[in-house]
Design a protein around this motif. Structure first.
Motif, PDB file in Angstrom:
ATOM      1  N   LEU A 116      10.211  65.064 -16.888  1.00 44.52           N
ATOM      2  CA  LEU A 116      11.309  64.935 -15.923  1.00 44.52           C
ATOM      3  C   LEU A 116      12.096  63.640 -16.147  1.00 44.52           C
ATOM      4  CD1 LEU A 116      12.499  66.444 -13.464  1.00 44.52           C
ATOM      5  CD2 LEU A 116      10.906  65.162 -12.030  1.00 44.52           C
TER       6      LEU A 116
ATOM      7  N   ARG B 130      15.571  69.261 -15.843  1.00 42.40           N
ATOM      8  CA  ARG B 130      15.721  68.676 -14.499  1.00 42.40           C
ATOM      9  C   ARG B 130      16.283  69.710 -13.527  1.00 42.40           C
ATOM     10  NH1 ARG B 130      17.410  62.329 -14.414  1.00 42.40           N
ATOM     11  NH2 ARG B 130      15.348  61.589 -14.968  1.00 42.40           N
TER      12      ARG B 130
ATOM     13  N   VAL C 147      15.558  71.317 -10.581  1.00 41.37           N
ATOM     14  CA  VAL C 147      14.666  71.182  -9.439  1.00 41.37           C
ATOM     15  C   VAL C 147      14.602  72.477  -8.632  1.00 41.37           C
ATOM     16  CG1 VAL C 147      14.240  69.871  -7.331  1.00 41.37           C
ATOM     17  CG2 VAL C 147      15.046  68.706  -9.376  1.00 41.37           C
TER      18      VAL C 147
ATOM     19  N   TYR D  26      14.221  62.158  -7.476  1.00 43.65           N
ATOM     20  CA  TYR D  26      13.287  62.699  -8.466  1.00 43.65           C
ATOM     21  C   TYR D  26      11.900  62.101  -8.263  1.00 43.65           C
ATOM     22  CZ  TYR D  26      16.964  64.943 -11.239  1.00 43.65           C
ATOM     23  OH  TYR D  26      17.980  65.756 -11.663  1.00 43.65           O
TER      24      TYR D  26
END
Length: 120
Positions: free
Chosen positions: A91, A27, A29, A74
């Motif tokens: 994810l 995760r 990003v 997300y």
């Protein structure tokens, strides 16, 4: 590449790359945004517009000063990057809304237990 609706479309091969898959599992990003820039040539402002976030926040995420922790963010990222379902799963997200809502891509074969109970 971008679509008419403002989303950003990474090439299919990009989602299969080990480093992209690892950033999804972690995760991370910021790393994902950097790959989006590398593989599509989009700017931070373009990423921000695609996911409904301020450019300054995108910059903070890319540079490690901010983190994404909310599920709805997300989801916006996955939608804005036109993330395929296997990438969404890495994810920690469900399949795309189109598939969940019964859109053209909905396939009951993915749910044999439902088809068995409800034949129609």
């Amino acid at each position: 590449m971008t679509t008419m609706l403002g989303s950003i479309e990474l090439p299919d091969w990009a989602w299969e790359r080990a480093e992209v898959r690892q950033s999804l599992r972690a995760r991370d990003v910021g790393v994902l945004f950097r790959y989006a820039q590398q593989y599509t040539g989009v700017s931070q402002a373009r990423i921000a517009a695609a996911i409904g976030m301020a450019q300054g926040r995108v910059n903070g995420i890319i540079n490690g000063r901010r983190e994404v922790s909310r599920l709805d963010v997300y989801e916006r990222i996955a939608d804005g990057l036109l993330m395929p379902d296997d990438a969404r799963h890495l994810l920690g997200l469900a399949a795309s809304r189109e598939k969940r809502s019964g859109g053209a891509a909905f396939d009951l074969a993915a749910f044999p237990e439902v088809v068995r109970v409800y034949a129609a």
